[in-house]
Design a protein around this motif. Structure first.
Motif, PDB file in Angstrom:
ATOM      1  N   UNK A 168       0.823  -1.208   0.000  1.00  0.00           N
ATOM      2  CA  UNK A 168       0.000   0.000   0.000  1.00  0.00           C
ATOM      3  C   UNK A 168       0.855   1.255   0.000  1.00  0.00           C
ATOM      4  N   UNK A 169       1.961   1.220   0.734  1.00  0.00           N
ATOM      5  CA  UNK A 169       2.838   2.385   0.775  1.00  0.00           C
ATOM      6  C   UNK A 169       3.444   2.671  -0.588  1.00  0.00           C
ATOM      7  N   UNK A 170       3.874   1.617  -1.274  1.00  0.00           N
ATOM      8  CA  UNK A 170       4.463   1.793  -2.608  1.00  0.00           C
ATOM      9  C   UNK A 170       3.394   2.260  -3.591  1.00  0.00           C
ATOM     10  N   UNK A 171       2.195   1.680  -3.491  1.00  0.00           N
ATOM     11  CA  UNK A 171       1.116   2.061  -4.410  1.00  0.00           C
ATOM     12  C   UNK A 171       0.715   3.517  -4.226  1.00  0.00           C
ATOM     13  N   UNK A 172       0.907   4.044  -3.019  1.00  0.00           N
ATOM     14  CA  UNK A 172       0.530   5.434  -2.763  1.00  0.00           C
ATOM     15  C   UNK A 172       1.496   6.418  -3.394  1.00  0.00           C
ATOM     16  N   UNK A 173       2.668   5.934  -3.778  1.00  0.00           N
ATOM     17  CA  UNK A 173       3.642   6.812  -4.439  1.00  0.00           C
ATOM     18  C   UNK A 173       3.250   7.002  -5.899  1.00  0.00           C
ATOM     19  N   UNK A 174       3.205   8.210  -6.337  1.00  0.00           N
ATOM     20  CA  UNK A 174       2.949   8.465  -7.754  1.00  0.00           C
ATOM     21  C   UNK A 174       4.220   8.285  -8.551  1.00  0.00           C
ATOM     22  N   UNK A 175       4.076   8.131  -9.864  1.00  0.00           N
ATOM     23  CA  UNK A 175       5.245   8.011 -10.737  1.00  0.00           C
ATOM     24  C   UNK A 175       6.080   9.281 -10.633  1.00  0.00           C
ATOM     25  N   UNK A 176       7.382   9.083 -10.362  1.00  0.00           N
ATOM     26  CA  UNK A 176       8.284  10.221 -10.255  1.00  0.00           C
ATOM     27  C   UNK A 176       8.094  11.049  -8.997  1.00  0.00           C
ATOM     28  N   UNK A 184      12.119   9.992   1.270  1.00  0.00           N
ATOM     29  CA  UNK A 184      12.584   9.925   2.655  1.00  0.00           C
ATOM     30  C   UNK A 184      11.533   9.334   3.576  1.00  0.00           C
ATOM     31  N   UNK A 185      10.269   9.728   3.399  1.00  0.00           N
ATOM     32  CA  UNK A 185       9.212   9.284   4.311  1.00  0.00           C
ATOM     33  C   UNK A 185       8.748   7.865   4.047  1.00  0.00           C
ATOM     34  N   UNK A 186       8.809   7.416   2.790  1.00  0.00           N
ATOM     35  CA  UNK A 186       8.240   6.115   2.429  1.00  0.00           C
ATOM     36  C   UNK A 186       9.317   5.093   2.065  1.00  0.00           C
ATOM     37  N   UNK A 187      10.168   5.427   1.139  1.00  0.00           N
ATOM     38  CA  UNK A 187      11.111   4.444   0.600  1.00  0.00           C
ATOM     39  C   UNK A 187      12.221   4.118   1.595  1.00  0.00           C
ATOM     40  N   UNK A 188      12.766   5.119   2.253  1.00  0.00           N
ATOM     41  CA  UNK A 188      13.882   4.879   3.175  1.00  0.00           C
ATOM     42  C   UNK A 188      13.512   3.901   4.293  1.00  0.00           C
ATOM     43  N   UNK A 189      12.354   4.049   4.965  1.00  0.00           N
ATOM     44  CA  UNK A 189      12.002   3.051   5.990  1.00  0.00           C
ATOM     45  C   UNK A 189      11.853   1.645   5.429  1.00  0.00           C
ATOM     46  N   UNK A 212      10.106  -4.424  -1.521  1.00  0.00           N
ATOM     47  CA  UNK A 212       9.114  -3.401  -1.877  1.00  0.00           C
ATOM     48  C   UNK A 212       9.777  -2.027  -1.954  1.00  0.00           C
ATOM     49  N   UNK A 213      10.698  -1.775  -1.020  1.00  0.00           N
ATOM     50  CA  UNK A 213      11.405  -0.508  -1.053  1.00  0.00           C
ATOM     51  C   UNK A 213      12.270  -0.361  -2.293  1.00  0.00           C
ATOM     52  N   UNK A 214      12.943  -1.436  -2.674  1.00  0.00           N
ATOM     53  CA  UNK A 214      13.765  -1.393  -3.891  1.00  0.00           C
ATOM     54  C   UNK A 214      12.881  -1.158  -5.108  1.00  0.00           C
ATOM     55  N   UNK A 215      11.745  -1.848  -5.163  1.00  0.00           N
ATOM     56  CA  UNK A 215      10.818  -1.655  -6.282  1.00  0.00           C
ATOM     57  C   UNK A 215      10.334  -0.210  -6.338  1.00  0.00           C
ATOM     58  N   UNK A 216      10.143   0.404  -5.170  1.00  0.00           N
ATOM     59  CA  UNK A 216       9.668   1.788  -5.124  1.00  0.00           C
ATOM     60  C   UNK A 216      10.691   2.771  -5.687  1.00  0.00           C
ATOM     61  N   UNK A 217      11.951   2.366  -5.755  1.00  0.00           N
ATOM     62  CA  UNK A 217      12.967   3.255  -6.336  1.00  0.00           C
ATOM     63  C   UNK A 217      12.644   3.604  -7.777  1.00  0.00           C
ATOM     64  N   UNK A 218      12.011   2.678  -8.481  1.00  0.00           N
ATOM     65  CA  UNK A 218      11.627   2.983  -9.865  1.00  0.00           C
ATOM     66  C   UNK A 218      10.575   4.080  -9.909  1.00  0.00           C
ATOM     67  N   UNK A 252      17.625  -9.045  -4.291  1.00  0.00           N
ATOM     68  CA  UNK A 252      18.579  -8.944  -5.411  1.00  0.00           C
ATOM     69  C   UNK A 252      17.851  -8.922  -6.752  1.00  0.00           C
ATOM     70  N   UNK A 253      16.825  -9.750  -6.886  1.00  0.00           N
ATOM     71  CA  UNK A 253      16.073  -9.796  -8.143  1.00  0.00           C
ATOM     72  C   UNK A 253      15.383  -8.461  -8.404  1.00  0.00           C
ATOM     73  N   UNK A 254      14.820  -7.862  -7.366  1.00  0.00           N
ATOM     74  CA  UNK A 254      14.167  -6.560  -7.535  1.00  0.00           C
ATOM     75  C   UNK A 254      15.180  -5.480  -7.920  1.00  0.00           C
ATOM     76  N   UNK A 255      16.360  -5.547  -7.309  1.00  0.00           N
ATOM     77  CA  UNK A 255      17.393  -4.565  -7.635  1.00  0.00           C
ATOM     78  C   UNK A 255      17.803  -4.678  -9.103  1.00  0.00           C
ATOM     79  N   UNK A 256      17.954  -5.903  -9.597  1.00  0.00           N
ATOM     80  CA  UNK A 256      18.311  -6.075 -11.005  1.00  0.00           C
ATOM     81  C   UNK A 256      17.219  -5.522 -11.914  1.00  0.00           C
ATOM     82  N   UNK A 257      15.961  -5.761 -11.537  1.00  0.00           N
ATOM     83  CA  UNK A 257      14.849  -5.281 -12.358  1.00  0.00           C
ATOM     84  C   UNK A 257      14.826  -3.759 -12.414  1.00  0.00           C
ATOM     85  N   UNK A 258      15.024  -3.111 -11.255  1.00  0.00           N
ATOM     86  CA  UNK A 258      14.999  -1.646 -11.224  1.00  0.00           C
ATOM     87  C   UNK A 258      16.134  -1.079 -12.077  1.00  0.00           C
TER      88      UNK A 258
END
Length: 424
Positions: free
Chosen positions: A224-232, A238-243, A255-261, A281-287
């Motif tokens: 839910x936290x990642x879905x709440x992030x808009x593209x870009x 800091x508030x969502x991805x870092x934790x 989920x945090x790594x995926x949110x980097x995209x 690791x798989x998510x990091x490669x995908x991003x």
């Protein structure tokens, strides 16, 4: 008799002696109420003197007319909560039903009304449901853990649906009160409802995902936290991805790594190429690929000096080509145990395990290396010299080496008896 059963029986005896409910059992623990219900049914046959009888103040049958179709159960005086609690659990359904009539409005007995909502006897069950439906919402919510626990029983859907509907349509404070209940089922329901009602901001969802002990709640809140992030949406980093990235749980970190995209920070996924978790690791490669960065050359460079990032070997194995096998194989002799262990895992990922290369690692002083080597060699256990494996069973050998030898001997079909038997 288990400790919990013994405690429940003691609670029954205390209630029979007139001890106050709060002193007789832990009224905040759903297990105490469930245990009380079971203990009364058991002891009612073994120690009937503890319960309703002609000699007791409550009187079991006060209308013994043989012409009466159904004997009535009444009390010669208003029963106290302790006496009524025993009656609500009594094996005789008529006593339970009569006790429900007296239980109306008694807050301390609401837990037993909840339990009676799943009673096998229809009249008892229906009366209990009428009482529960008339219960103030705040009291209903206070018994959420017990409601959900008995909700798994047959006929347990009524109370559970009543609670769920109250959480969905009632004050947000009722949901908030249950988010940190400490009960797994209650936490899960409360967080699901909170997400449905959009009661939690993305930053709080990220903190819950990073810190909560239950994996289901972690997944719900992280997604839910990642879905709440808009593209870009760089402002949510800091508030969502870092934790999320700082969580000890692999699924939350992934989920945090995926949110980097979503935040456009593709290059920030590079440190997670060597995470200890395969899914991260798989998510990091995908991003990185989404950002136009090929992770394979990065892995190859890291494998040149993997002491600080030992998982580089397995990461290369997961995404590399067969030509990379010699680079990974060369790390089997690395002085760092972590690198050796990940190198074995990398060879497995490349389908490039050679028995002669991995067998010497069965004698490794590091348990993690030996476990990886054992797993890699299991498919070829019948090709290993039995004498070598027997030597690893010698007295004085480290436990991890003996365990490895037993696993491999059994995999090779050695299950005999006598001197050649494999220890259990």
């Amino acid at each position: 008799m288990s400790t919990s059963e013994y405690e429940a029986c003691e609670a029954v005896e205390r209630l029979a002696a007139g001890v106050d409910l709060r002193q007789a059992l832990d009224v905040t623990d759903p297990a105490s109420w469930i245990g009380l219900d079971l203990a009364v049914r058991e002891l009612a046959w073994q120690l009937p003197e503890l319960f309703h009888s002609k000699a007791s103040p409550s009187g079991r049958w006060v209308n013994p007319d043989p012409n009466a179709a159904v004997p009535r159960v009444t009390w010669s005086r208003t029963p106290g909560d302790a006496e009524l609690a025993l009656a609500l659990c009594h094996p005789d359904g008529r006593i339970r039903e009569a006790a429900l009539e007296e239980a109306e409005g008694r807050v301390g007995l609401l837990a037993l009304v909840v339990i009676r909502c799943v009673d096998w006897a229809g009249p008892v069950r229906e009366r209990a449901r009428v009482l529960l439906a008339a219960t103030p919402p705040s009291r209903l919510v206070a018994h959420a853990a017990l409601i959900l626990r008995v909700g798994h029983r047959a006929r347990g859907d009524f109370a559970q649906e009543l609670l769920t509907e109250e959480l969905r349509s009632g004050p947000a404070g009722h949901v908030e009160a249950l988010l940190g209940s400490g009960d797994r089922a209650t936490d899960r329901l409360a967080h699901r409802v909170a997400l449905e009602r959009r009661l939690l901001p993305a930053a709080r969802l990220a903190r819950i995902a990073a810190r909560h002990r239950d994996v289901v709640v972690q997944d719900l809140c992280a997604e839910a936290a990642v879905a709440a992030l808009g593209e870009g949406a760089c402002d949510g980093f800091t508030e969502v991805v870092v934790p999320l990235l700082g969580s000890r749980q692999p699924r939350v970190r992934s989920a945090g790594v995926t949110a980097l995209r979503r935040t456009g920070r593709y290059a920030d996924a590079e440190p997670y190429l060597t995470d200890r978790s395969a899914v991260v690791r798989a998510c990091a490669r995908w991003v990185l690929k989404q950002g136009g960065i090929d992770p394979v050359p990065l892995y190859r460079a890291l494998c040149a000096d993997p002491a600080d990032r030992p998982a580089a070997a397995v990461g290369l194995g997961e995404c590399g080509v067969r030509e990379d096998r010699d680079l990974v194989r060369g790390l089997l002799a690395h002085p760092a145990p972590g690198v050796r262990a990940f190198a074995v895992a990398g060879l497995r990922a490349l389908d490039a395990v050679r028995v002669d290369d991995v067998t010497p690692l069965l004698d490794d002083p590091s348990a993690v290396v030996v476990r990886q080597a054992t797993t890699a060699l299991l498919p070829w256990a019948d090709r290993l010299p039995e004498e070598l494996l027997r030597a690893l069973l010698a007295e004085g050998r480290p436990r991890h080496q003996r365990v490895a030898a037993i696993r491999l001997l059994r995999a090779s079909g050695v299950h005999g008896h006598g001197r050649g038997a494999v220890p259990a």
